[in-house]
Design a protein around this motif. Sequence first.
Motif, PDB file in Angstrom:
ATOM      1  N   LEU A 193     -12.683   1.841   1.439  1.00 42.81           N
ATOM      2  CA  LEU A 193     -13.478   3.085   0.673  1.00 42.81           C
ATOM      3  C   LEU A 193     -12.689   3.584  -0.707  1.00 42.81           C
ATOM      4  N   ALA A 194     -13.566   3.880  -1.675  1.00 39.92           N
ATOM      5  CA  ALA A 194     -13.118   4.291  -3.035  1.00 39.92           C
ATOM      6  C   ALA A 194     -13.869   5.473  -3.068  1.00 39.92           C
ATOM      7  N   THR A 195     -13.367   6.752  -3.380  1.00 39.01           N
ATOM      8  CA  THR A 195     -13.801   7.931  -3.738  1.00 39.01           C
ATOM      9  C   THR A 195     -13.854   8.558  -4.974  1.00 39.01           C
ATOM     10  N   TYR A 196     -14.695   8.921  -5.583  1.00 41.43           N
ATOM     11  CA  TYR A 196     -14.539   9.373  -7.243  1.00 41.43           C
ATOM     12  C   TYR A 196     -14.560  10.915  -6.936  1.00 41.43           C
ATOM     13  N   VAL A 197     -13.442  11.704  -7.392  1.00 41.72           N
ATOM     14  CA  VAL A 197     -13.403  12.868  -7.304  1.00 41.72           C
ATOM     15  C   VAL A 197     -13.035  13.785  -8.486  1.00 41.72           C
ATOM     16  N   ASP A 198     -13.584  14.739  -8.932  1.00 40.11           N
ATOM     17  CA  ASP A 198     -13.511  15.462 -10.245  1.00 40.11           C
ATOM     18  C   ASP A 198     -12.293  16.401 -10.070  1.00 40.11           C
ATOM     19  N   ALA A 199     -12.037  17.104 -11.005  1.00 45.42           N
ATOM     20  CA  ALA A 199     -10.817  17.931 -10.824  1.00 45.42           C
ATOM     21  C   ALA A 199     -11.032  19.457 -10.269  1.00 45.42           C
ATOM     22  N   ASP A 200     -12.032  19.761  -9.388  1.00 42.76           N
ATOM     23  CA  ASP A 200     -12.268  20.977  -9.083  1.00 42.76           C
ATOM     24  C   ASP A 200     -11.431  21.320  -7.900  1.00 42.76           C
ATOM     25  N   PRO A 201     -10.481  22.264  -8.108  1.00 40.55           N
ATOM     26  CA  PRO A 201      -9.408  22.743  -7.021  1.00 40.55           C
ATOM     27  C   PRO A 201      -9.824  22.601  -5.686  1.00 40.55           C
ATOM     28  N   THR A 202     -10.804  23.119  -5.396  1.00 36.18           N
ATOM     29  CA  THR A 202     -11.316  23.474  -4.150  1.00 36.18           C
ATOM     30  C   THR A 202     -11.625  22.030  -3.342  1.00 36.18           C
ATOM     31  N   HIS A 203     -11.785  20.874  -4.072  1.00 38.18           N
ATOM     32  CA  HIS A 203     -11.923  19.865  -3.281  1.00 38.18           C
ATOM     33  C   HIS A 203     -10.661  19.193  -2.561  1.00 38.18           C
ATOM     34  N   VAL A 204      -9.493  20.041  -2.822  1.00 44.64           N
ATOM     35  CA  VAL A 204      -8.458  19.629  -1.907  1.00 44.64           C
ATOM     36  C   VAL A 204      -8.566  19.746  -0.406  1.00 44.64           C
ATOM     37  N   ASP A 250      -7.992  10.492   5.926  1.00 40.29           N
ATOM     38  CA  ASP A 250      -8.098   9.886   7.469  1.00 40.29           C
ATOM     39  C   ASP A 250      -8.938   8.702   7.174  1.00 40.29           C
ATOM     40  N   SER A 251      -9.689   8.242   6.016  1.00 38.62           N
ATOM     41  CA  SER A 251     -10.432   7.211   5.892  1.00 38.62           C
ATOM     42  C   SER A 251      -9.687   6.113   4.953  1.00 38.62           C
ATOM     43  N   MET A 252      -8.461   6.543   4.842  1.00 38.70           N
ATOM     44  CA  MET A 252      -7.462   5.722   3.939  1.00 38.70           C
ATOM     45  C   MET A 252      -8.465   5.491   2.608  1.00 38.70           C
ATOM     46  N   SER A 253      -9.101   6.447   2.158  1.00 36.48           N
ATOM     47  CA  SER A 253      -9.839   6.226   0.707  1.00 36.48           C
ATOM     48  C   SER A 253      -8.800   6.364  -0.510  1.00 36.48           C
ATOM     49  N   LEU A 254      -9.231   5.295  -1.463  1.00 32.45           N
ATOM     50  CA  LEU A 254      -8.503   5.240  -2.707  1.00 32.45           C
ATOM     51  C   LEU A 254      -9.284   6.510  -3.374  1.00 32.45           C
ATOM     52  N   VAL A 255      -8.652   6.971  -4.296  1.00 31.63           N
ATOM     53  CA  VAL A 255      -9.135   7.996  -5.169  1.00 31.63           C
ATOM     54  C   VAL A 255      -9.180   7.654  -6.503  1.00 31.63           C
ATOM     55  N   TYR A 256     -10.444   7.813  -7.303  1.00 32.84           N
ATOM     56  CA  TYR A 256     -10.734   7.470  -8.726  1.00 32.84           C
ATOM     57  C   TYR A 256     -11.080   8.705  -9.246  1.00 32.84           C
ATOM     58  N   LEU A 257     -11.043   8.817 -10.702  1.00 31.17           N
ATOM     59  CA  LEU A 257     -11.647   9.962 -11.521  1.00 31.17           C
ATOM     60  C   LEU A 257     -13.010   9.409 -11.790  1.00 31.17           C
ATOM     61  N   PRO A 258     -14.165  10.392 -11.768  1.00 30.06           N
ATOM     62  CA  PRO A 258     -15.464   9.911 -11.782  1.00 30.06           C
ATOM     63  C   PRO A 258     -15.840   9.581 -13.295  1.00 30.06           C
TER      64      PRO A 258
END
Length: 693
Positions: free
Chosen positions: A340-351, A359-367
């Motif tokens: 899994l790869a998830t694309y997350v923007d910089a919204d602080p609430t996304h923490v 928990d799903s061991m996702s990698l995180v990238y910038l959208p």
Amino acid sequence: MLRWDLTASGVRLSNGSTSVSFVAPDWQPTAVSHALPRHVNAVTAGTVSRLQLPATTGRLTTADGTPRAVSAGQSLGAGTHYLTVGIETSRTAMRTDGCGTKQLARTTEAALETTIAFDGPARIRPLGTDLCIDFDQQSTVTVGVSHEHTIPEHTITVTPTPEGIATALSHLAAGMATTGPERSHPAWRHHPPLVEIGSQIDVPAAIQSRTPQIGIEVKLPPDTEYLYVVAPLAYYLGAQVTVENRTTPVLVAPDADVDYAFSSLPAFQHEVASLVRRCFFVDCLLRDDTEQLPPHHSSLLTEWGLSSNELSEAPPATRLAATLSIPHEAIAPHLPEWYLATYVDADPTHVRSFPFLLDSMSLVYLPAASAFDGKELIRRSLDDFYRAGPQAASVDVLMPELQSGYLHGWLASGTPIDVFKLSHAAYENRLKYGHRDGESLTVDVVLNDDEMEAEHDEVAAIYRERAADLAIDLTVHNSLKCKELAAVFETPTDFVHYIGHCDVDGLRCPDGNLSIATLDEIQARTFFLNACGSYHEGVSLVEKGSVAGAVTLTKVLNDQAATVGTAFARLLINGYDFERAMQLARRRIMMGKDYAVVGDGTYVLSAAEERPPAVVWIEKRGDRFDVTYEAHAAWANGATYPNPRDASETNFYGSKPTYSLSKAELQAFLESHDLPVIFDGDFTWTTDLIEKL
């Protein structure tokens, strides 16, 4: 609920249709006398002279927390010892063999972390596929288990600032059961604590005590983008995350002479992803339960000049240093595909969503995405063949820049194709429904247009066929009015398959349109709105209570909608997660990009007979066939499965073993598997391909 039962051979832990047995013929129940080092969901105690565990490897610790390896014929002296193992539960169900005879079958479920506390002297030895603890005399043992998907007990509260986010990321590794190489196996990774946003930082004492203190630190610029990207690495390594006035990140572990400088964004996200995968893979190779790997894997550590015996017991910082010493070009070709790869923007609430992503061991990238040019699609002008008229709701879609990952989630603004559209509400709803082992499925099929009866009948037949194995409670509805359709969504049910039309005003009914936004609370766990332009209604379902669902982004042709609907139903009910089921189903039609998943695309509606289920890719090469076996799941990163051609070997989930088979060998392979197949680019099933060959 987990329940202990006394049996003729020992004790059994059960939960509905899942169970695991511990062999101890002379077991005598007694009061719990040992304090276990971790929270457990179920505990029991008894006196035994021998306890046999359905596991092949484990990890020992003494009363003071000192780790010890488990070796064959190991003798333990006086004092309290803790043996922790990962045990796979099993599901018992009725299956039908090739002659039509129903037989009991056991299928793999998720793993339980099991801790056994006992006092020495004792001896640990292998016994077939089990581990056995022998005592010189009748001794008391305490057995405690934790389900790997247990709802977290504690919540971390942080401020929506870089310092607050860094604090949260520093403590999410409290969900790890170990800092040893076993952390690469899903049985040793528990759900991280939850995170909420508040006016001040508050980390519960229980989380602080469970947070690893291993001397690894990652120092970052005070920027939310850097923090989000580094989250998977910090979580897996158990690293402390700090922010300071610097321009580029650095990873340090002074005790192991690690001082690893990263680049700035955007290269940083690729460097982090690469290091996560490398550290994870080296840990996989160091585990005792991977002795049956194919030769090209089992010899890798030696090729890289590393000692398995030394590293398996080494501190995490030492293993990190050893991993960094391996040239990237040497290790990269061997890395299994990441799930899994998830694309997350910089919204602080996304923490708040990161405990679920990790928990799903996702990698995180910038959208990153570009506007979607509709001219790239085939122009469609035959409106009479579409599921709706010109008032069908649609959505502007984007072309995402996809990175390393088998599935892709989007926790950012916009609606890109080829990813599932995440929201934090989906994760909260997943917690609400919890774990559902042993329960039957309730499925509602709704036909709100008689012209689509063919899809309706075929879909209902698919659910009825699986009902023998999964105890499906199926209800078929026809021509529901607005209040009746609302009641279907507002009544507890596992899956709603809606077949009909959708306008800008909502789902079409005989007496008008139902807008999901007008409903108070949705209790349909999942859904498929197979109607034109149903995206917005699907998003509303997730925001109001559902976990995941399939939708359309624009108008779709009737015949193609029926093709996707029936394929999707078959995949979903056979254990494929929502996103993978949709990826495969939409291969059946030319305009497959018009379909998407909203909510948690990794969510699985029902347990599979092969967990996780696989996909077979076949290409004809002259008079032979290249067969590639592909198996993935969100929970399975690091686990292994039996090699489909050689049961004496195992493969990591995410690896893709390929075999060259003759036509006769291919026939035999297909007859032994009931799986989806991509044959020369076309989607079908093994049973259907046998007839074509």
